[in-house]
Each structure stands twice: as structure tokens, then as C-alpha cells.
Scaffold this motif. Structure first.
Motif, PDB file in Angstrom:
ATOM      1  N   LEU A  81       0.829  -1.206   0.000  1.00 59.64           N
ATOM      2  CA  LEU A  81       0.000   0.000   0.000  1.00 59.64           C
ATOM      3  C   LEU A  81       0.867   1.261   0.000  1.00 59.64           C
ATOM      4  CD1 LEU A  81      -2.755  -1.075   2.569  1.00 59.64           C
ATOM      5  CD2 LEU A  81      -2.940  -0.968   0.062  1.00 59.64           C
ATOM      6  N   ILE A  82       1.942   1.243   0.777  1.00 61.39           N
ATOM      7  CA  ILE A  82       2.830   2.410   0.811  1.00 61.39           C
ATOM      8  C   ILE A  82       3.532   2.580  -0.533  1.00 61.39           C
ATOM      9  CG2 ILE A  82       4.849   3.421   1.934  1.00 61.39           C
ATOM     10  CD1 ILE A  82       4.059   1.928   4.475  1.00 61.39           C
ATOM     11  N   ALA A  83       3.963   1.467  -1.121  1.00 64.06           N
ATOM     12  CA  ALA A  83       4.622   1.534  -2.427  1.00 64.06           C
ATOM     13  C   ALA A  83       3.692   2.107  -3.481  1.00 64.06           C
ATOM     14  CB  ALA A  83       5.102   0.142  -2.843  1.00 64.06           C
ATOM     15  N   LEU A  84       2.432   1.686  -3.463  1.00 61.18           N
ATOM     16  CA  LEU A  84       1.454   2.159  -4.436  1.00 61.18           C
ATOM     17  C   LEU A  84       1.249   3.668  -4.330  1.00 61.18           C
ATOM     18  CD1 LEU A  84      -0.534   1.112  -6.598  1.00 61.18           C
ATOM     19  CD2 LEU A  84      -2.257   0.940  -4.790  1.00 61.18           C
ATOM     20  N   ARG A  85       1.332   4.184  -3.111  1.00 66.56           N
ATOM     21  CA  ARG A  85       1.070   5.608  -2.882  1.00 66.56           C
ATOM     22  C   ARG A  85       2.306   6.487  -3.046  1.00 66.56           C
ATOM     23  NH1 ARG A  85       0.728  10.131  -2.711  1.00 66.56           N
ATOM     24  NH2 ARG A  85      -0.559  11.548  -1.436  1.00 66.56           N
ATOM     25  N   TYR A  86       3.464   6.017  -2.609  1.00 66.39           N
ATOM     26  CA  TYR A  86       4.602   6.920  -2.478  1.00 66.39           C
ATOM     27  C   TYR A  86       5.790   6.634  -3.392  1.00 66.39           C
ATOM     28  CZ  TYR A  86       2.273   8.742   1.670  1.00 66.39           C
ATOM     29  OH  TYR A  86       1.368   9.320   2.508  1.00 66.39           O
ATOM     30  N   VAL A  87       5.950   5.410  -3.867  1.00 66.46           N
ATOM     31  CA  VAL A  87       7.099   5.118  -4.733  1.00 66.46           C
ATOM     32  C   VAL A  87       6.813   5.677  -6.125  1.00 66.46           C
ATOM     33  CG1 VAL A  87       8.465   3.302  -5.844  1.00 66.46           C
ATOM     34  CG2 VAL A  87       7.795   3.073  -3.442  1.00 66.46           C
ATOM     35  N   PRO A  88       7.701   6.493  -6.685  1.00 63.68           N
ATOM     36  CA  PRO A  88       7.455   7.082  -8.004  1.00 63.68           C
ATOM     37  C   PRO A  88       7.709   6.076  -9.123  1.00 63.68           C
ATOM     38  CG  PRO A  88       9.608   7.746  -7.221  1.00 63.68           C
ATOM     39  CD  PRO A  88       8.985   6.943  -6.102  1.00 63.68           C
ATOM     40  N   GLU A  89       7.077   6.305 -10.256  1.00 57.75           N
ATOM     41  CA  GLU A  89       7.347   5.481 -11.424  1.00 57.75           C
ATOM     42  C   GLU A  89       8.619   5.982 -12.098  1.00 57.75           C
ATOM     43  OE1 GLU A  89       7.746   2.747 -13.057  1.00 57.75           O
ATOM     44  OE2 GLU A  89       5.585   2.422 -12.982  1.00 57.75           O
ATOM     45  N   SER A  90       9.521   5.077 -12.411  1.00 59.18           N
ATOM     46  CA  SER A  90      10.806   5.453 -12.977  1.00 59.18           C
ATOM     47  C   SER A  90      10.628   6.014 -14.389  1.00 59.18           C
ATOM     48  CB  SER A  90      11.740   4.239 -13.018  1.00 59.18           C
ATOM     49  OG  SER A  90      11.981   3.777 -11.717  1.00 59.18           O
ATOM     50  N   PRO A  91      11.304   7.121 -14.690  1.00 58.40           N
ATOM     51  CA  PRO A  91      11.192   7.702 -16.030  1.00 58.40           C
ATOM     52  C   PRO A  91      12.005   6.943 -17.072  1.00 58.40           C
ATOM     53  CG  PRO A  91      12.725   8.979 -14.703  1.00 58.40           C
ATOM     54  CD  PRO A  91      12.141   7.940 -13.786  1.00 58.40           C
ATOM     55  N   SER A  92      13.005   6.185 -16.634  1.00 60.76           N
ATOM     56  CA  SER A  92      13.877   5.476 -17.562  1.00 60.76           C
ATOM     57  C   SER A  92      13.226   4.174 -18.006  1.00 60.76           C
ATOM     58  CB  SER A  92      15.236   5.184 -16.904  1.00 60.76           C
ATOM     59  OG  SER A  92      16.068   4.455 -17.768  1.00 60.76           O
ATOM     60  N   ARG A  93      12.969   4.048 -19.313  1.00 57.69           N
ATOM     61  CA  ARG A  93      12.355   2.836 -19.855  1.00 57.69           C
ATOM     62  C   ARG A  93      13.200   2.312 -21.008  1.00 57.69           C
ATOM     63  NH1 ARG A  93       6.659   2.859 -19.002  1.00 57.69           N
ATOM     64  NH2 ARG A  93       6.298   3.734 -16.929  1.00 57.69           N
ATOM     65  N   ALA A  94      13.325   1.016 -21.070  1.00 58.56           N
ATOM     66  CA  ALA A  94      13.955   0.397 -22.229  1.00 58.56           C
ATOM     67  C   ALA A  94      12.926   0.298 -23.348  1.00 58.56           C
ATOM     68  CB  ALA A  94      14.479  -0.994 -21.872  1.00 58.56           C
ATOM     69  N   GLU A  95      13.394   0.346 -24.573  1.00 57.55           N
ATOM     70  CA  GLU A  95      12.507   0.179 -25.713  1.00 57.55           C
ATOM     71  C   GLU A  95      12.492  -1.285 -26.132  1.00 57.55           C
ATOM     72  OE1 GLU A  95      13.586   2.837 -28.811  1.00 57.55           O
ATOM     73  OE2 GLU A  95      13.520   4.614 -27.529  1.00 57.55           O
TER      74      GLU A  95
END
Length: 484
Positions: free
Chosen positions: A176-190
Motif C-alpha cells: 500500500l505504501i509503495a502504491l502511494r509513495y514510490v514514483p514510477e521510474s522515467p527510464s524505460r527500455a525500448e
């Protein structure tokens, strides 16, 4: 996300990875209790460990790559939910079959390691990355020790099912904490997931690890063991060919050939062999009745307490390594960690007649584990492009697991190859086993010396951003297809 929230992000990552690491070892001391409670045989009960090992080996690199592609936070939350379900299923399991299935589900949590390292690299300040990876590695290493130490008291005071009930609550809150506070990483592989590569990778890992874990029951010369080893070789060759031809490989083999990566992975294979074998056989040694001519007849709880110095030492040295790396470099720390493992195993081979000797050796080995875990992770993370972090660190964890399986299997042959009329191993079996583990750790230290020195000197804190750019540029030169 504000920078000051990185502490909360780290707490989430450390909790998830630490609980998974604890689940690896928590059930091992309680296997006899599980066998009795679920009315099954010893050989069937060992599948509680084997199923977890195989599942983690398969899913760690695959989901690490999925995280690189679709988002590390999204994948992290999905994995945490899966681990929660697996723990709940295990706590309620009415039969050994259901428990084994639950352990397969829990094994998916192996992906927490590469996903966590990737999130740290993406979200933390360059000056915080090295120290945070070292601290997380210390938690991961200590988690395995906590499992060994805590299993006895939990089973004695409550019931073996609480080995799973307790993680249910912890991981559910963490999710639950991860869902709310951990950001989604901007770095993505193609690219996309290479499912053929994933299938072949799963095939050769299972074909290799299954006979290593079951050979003592099946017999090393049995058709099943030999056939699976042959299948592992063939599937491994097919996997290499498929990955080399793929435009979007699951594990980019050109990245794996980078000098800092293959040398670190070699050290991980050898050190993993020594580490997992010590975790597997040292508690059994101290629980051996004194009538065998060695051992202390310790209870599960007492055996765990004798491993407590290892737990404390590995956590402290793992945290300390984050502060030492800017000064000494990860290469020197990895070499020192493996060398300390060799010293500890050599000490055990020569002196194991007193409980303090075992506790001392365990503490020395713990120092080595903390240094080695942290430095291996930093070397891999600092040597690959950001979009390959999950896959590369996942493979490093897998290679360490493969080494552990090999070390445990070979040590088991030495320990149980000759037994007394009582059925207990001779003391010489353990002596030979500890001597072998010392040689394996020494070989790991020699492999660590091959790590390119320039990699180790990177972590002055302010150099991380430029180092990442160099790593990406190198990868584009060596592996132009890595971006799809």
C-alpha cells in the motif's frame, strides 16, 4: 516526487526485499516440523525449498527485464501483491502440495532485488546511489540471517504457519505504501519481452537447478539427473542462440560480456557457492549430537543464536561498505569480502570444537557477505546502461543462486558421502566441506581481482551522473541493439 521522500522509498524497497530474503531461509530450520504437521515424507518436504529456488531463479531476471520495459514501480507493486498472496496461501495450506504451490508463488518475489536496485538508480541523487545500494544489499544479506535466527523462536512460541502469517501483514502494508509513495521510474527500455528467450532461460535454469537440489535423493548417476543436465546444456545453447538473434533480447549478451560485468558475475558464482553452503550446513553441524564425536546437540533456537554474529556482522559491514566505497572502491571491497569468507571457512575446517569458535567464524563470514553483496550490486549497477539495470542485476542474483546450488550440492556429497552406523556424517565430511568452501571463496577473491580497476574508483558521490553517461555510451558501442 520530492527528494526528501527517497527515505520512504528506500524503506519500502528495503522492507520488501528484506522480507523476501528472509523467506528464503526462514522455512529451512522448520522443515522437520512441516513434514510432521502435514504428514509427508522428508523428500517431499524438501520441495518446499526447491520450488521456491526454481521459481525465484526463473522470475528474477524475467521480471527485472519487464520492469525495465513497462515500469519498475508498476512491476514492483504487482510482485509485492503476489508475494502477499503466496504468504497467505502458505499460512493456510492444508496439504504439502498447496504449500509447495504457495512457495512457487512466493518465489516470484525474487524480482524485488533487481527492481529495487533499478528504482534507486533512477530516483535517487547521484551522490546517494552507491550508499543506498550498499544499504539495501546489507538488508538483503541480513534478511537471510534473520530467517535462520528467527525460525526457531517463532515455531516454538507460535506455530510454523506464523512463519508466513507475519510476512503477510508486513508485505501487505508495504504494498500500500509503495502504491502511494514510490514514483514510477522515467527510464524505460525500448522493445518488448522476448518470450522465446524467457522460455528457454526458464528451461535451462530449471534443468540445471532441479538435479542439483534433488541429486542426493535421486542419485547422481540416475537417468533423471544425467538427463536433466544434458537438457540444461542443450537449452542453454539454444537460449544463447535465440538471444544473439533477437532484436530485443531478454538478457543482452553483449552487456554481459562487459569486463566489469562478467568478472563480477564470476565472483558472484564462486562466492555464492560458499555462502549458501555455509547457511545450509553450519546449523546442521551445531545441531549434531555430541555422540557423533563433534557438534553440540544444539536446538534449532540455539543454532540460530550461534548464527547471530553472522547476521549482525553482515548488516554492519554492508552499511559500512557504502561509506568505504568512495575511498577504497567496490573492487577492493569485493575482494576483501570474498577473502574474509575464505578465512572463515578455513578457520571452521581447523577449529570447530567450541561454540565460540563457530560463532567467531560465522561473524567473520558475515563481514565478508556484507562487503561482497554491496560491492557486487554497485559494480553491476555502475557498469550497465540504466535501461538494462533490472535484467543485469537480476542475472547477477541468479548467478549467485546457481553458485549456491552447486556449492550446497557438492558440500552435501562430501558431508553425507560416508556416514557412521548411527546415520550421522563423520566429522571429516564437514572438515572436507569447509575446506572446499574456503577454496571457493578464495577463487572468488581471485576473480574479483580481475574486475577493471577504473570501475571501482567511480563512486566519489558526484561522479555518478557522468559515469552513467559513459556506461550508456560504452553499451551503445558494444551493443548497438540494446535500445530496441
Amino acid at each position: 516526487m520530492p527528494r526528501n521522500s527517497t527515505r520512504l522509498t528506500f524503506a519500502v524497497l528495503a522492507t520488501g526485499a528484506g522480507v523476501f530474503s528472509m523467506l528464503q531461509s526462514l522455512i529451512a530450520p522448520a522443515l522437520p516440523t512441516v513434514q510432521h504437521a502435514l504428514h509427508t515424507s522428508q523428500s517431499t518436504a524438501t520441495w518446499v525449498m526447491t520450488a521456491y529456488l526454481l521459481s525465484a531463479s526463473v522470475f528474477t531476471p524475467i521480471l527485472g527485464r519487464v520492469g525495465d520495459l513497462v515500469g519498475k514501480k508498476r512491476t514492483l507493486v504487482a510482485v509485492l501483491v503476489t508475494v502477499t498472496i503466496g504468504c497467505l496461501l502458505a499460512a493456510l495450506a492444508p496439504t504439502i502440495g498447496v504449500l509447495i504451490v504457495a512457495r512457487v508463488v512466493q518465489g516470484i518475489g525474487g524480482a524485488l532485488f533487481p527492481l529495487s536496485f533499478g528504482i534507486i538508480r533512477d530516483e535517487f541523487r547521484p551522490s546517494e546511489v552507491s550508499g543506498s545500494i550498499s544499504n539495501l544489499s546489507a538488508v538483503i544479506a541480513a534478511g537471510g540471517g534473520v530467517g535462520i535466527v528467527a525460525a526457531g523462536p517463532i515455531v516454538t512460541a507460535l506455530d510454523y504457519r506464523w512463519l508466513f502469517w507475519l510476512p503477510v501483514g508486513i508485505v501487505a502494508v508495504t504494498t500500500l505504501i509503495a502504491l502511494r509513495y514510490v514514483p514510477e521510474s522515467p527510464s524505460r527500455a525500448e522493445g518488448r519481452v522476448n518470450w522465446l528467450g524467457a522460455l528457454l532461460l526458464s528451461g535451462w535454469l530449471v534443468a540445471l537447478l532441479l538435479p542439483l537440489s534433488q541429486a542426493n535423493h535421486w542419485g547422481w548417476g540416475s537417468a533423471r539427473v544425467i538427463g536433466l543436465f544434458v537438457a540444461a546444456v542443450l537449452l542453454f545453447a539454444a537460449w544463447l542462440a535465440a538471444e544473439a538473434r533477437s532484436r530485443s533480447p531478454l538478457i543482452d549478451l553483449r552487456i554481459m560480456r562487459l569486463p566489469a560485468v562478467w568478472t563480477t558475475n564470476t565472483a558472484a558464482l564462486l562466492f555464492g557457492a560458499g555462502m549458501y553452503a555455509i547457511w545450509s550446513f553450519l546449523p546442521g553441524f551445531v545441531q549434531t549430537p555430541r555422540s557423533a564425536g563433534y557438534g553440540f546437540g544444539a536446538s534449532v533456537t540455539t543454532a540460530g543464536l550461534l548464527m547471530l554474529p553472522m547476521l549482525i556482522a553482515m548488516f554492519c559491514s554492508g552499511v559500512l561498505s557504502g561509506r568505504l566505497e568512495p575511498v577504497l572502491g567496490a573492487k577492493k571491497l569485493l575482494t576483501t569480502g570474498a577473502a574474509l569468507g575464505a578465512v572463515a571457512c578455513g578457520f571452521l575446517a581447523l577449529w570447530h570444537d567450541r561454540q565460540w569458535q563457530v560463532a567467531f567464524a560465522a561473524g567473520v563470514f558475515g563481514l565478508g557477505i556484507g562487503l561482497a553483496f554491496a560491492s557486487m550490486a554497485n559494480l553491476i549497477v555502475g557498469s550497465v546502461p540504466a535501461e538494462q539495470t533490472g535484467a543485469a542485476t537480476g542475472m547477477n542474483a541468479n548467478i549467485r543462486t546457481i553458485g549456491g546450488s552447486i556449492g550446497a550440492a557438492v558440500t552435501s556429497v562430501l558431508v553425507t558421502g560416508r556416514v557412521q552406523p548411527s546415520g550421522l556424517p563423520y566429522a571429516s565430511g564437514y572438515t572436507h566441506g569447509f575446506s572446499l568452501l574456503a577454496l571457493l571463496c578464495l577463487a572468488a577473491a581471485l576473480a574479483a581481482l580481475l574486475v577493471p580497476a577504473q570501475r571501482a574508483g567511480r563512486a566519489t558521490g558526484t561522479l555518478r551522473a557522468s559515469h552513467d553517461e559513459v556506461s550508456v555510451a560504452e553499451a551503445e558501442t558494444v551493443a548497438p541493439g540494446v535500445r530496441g
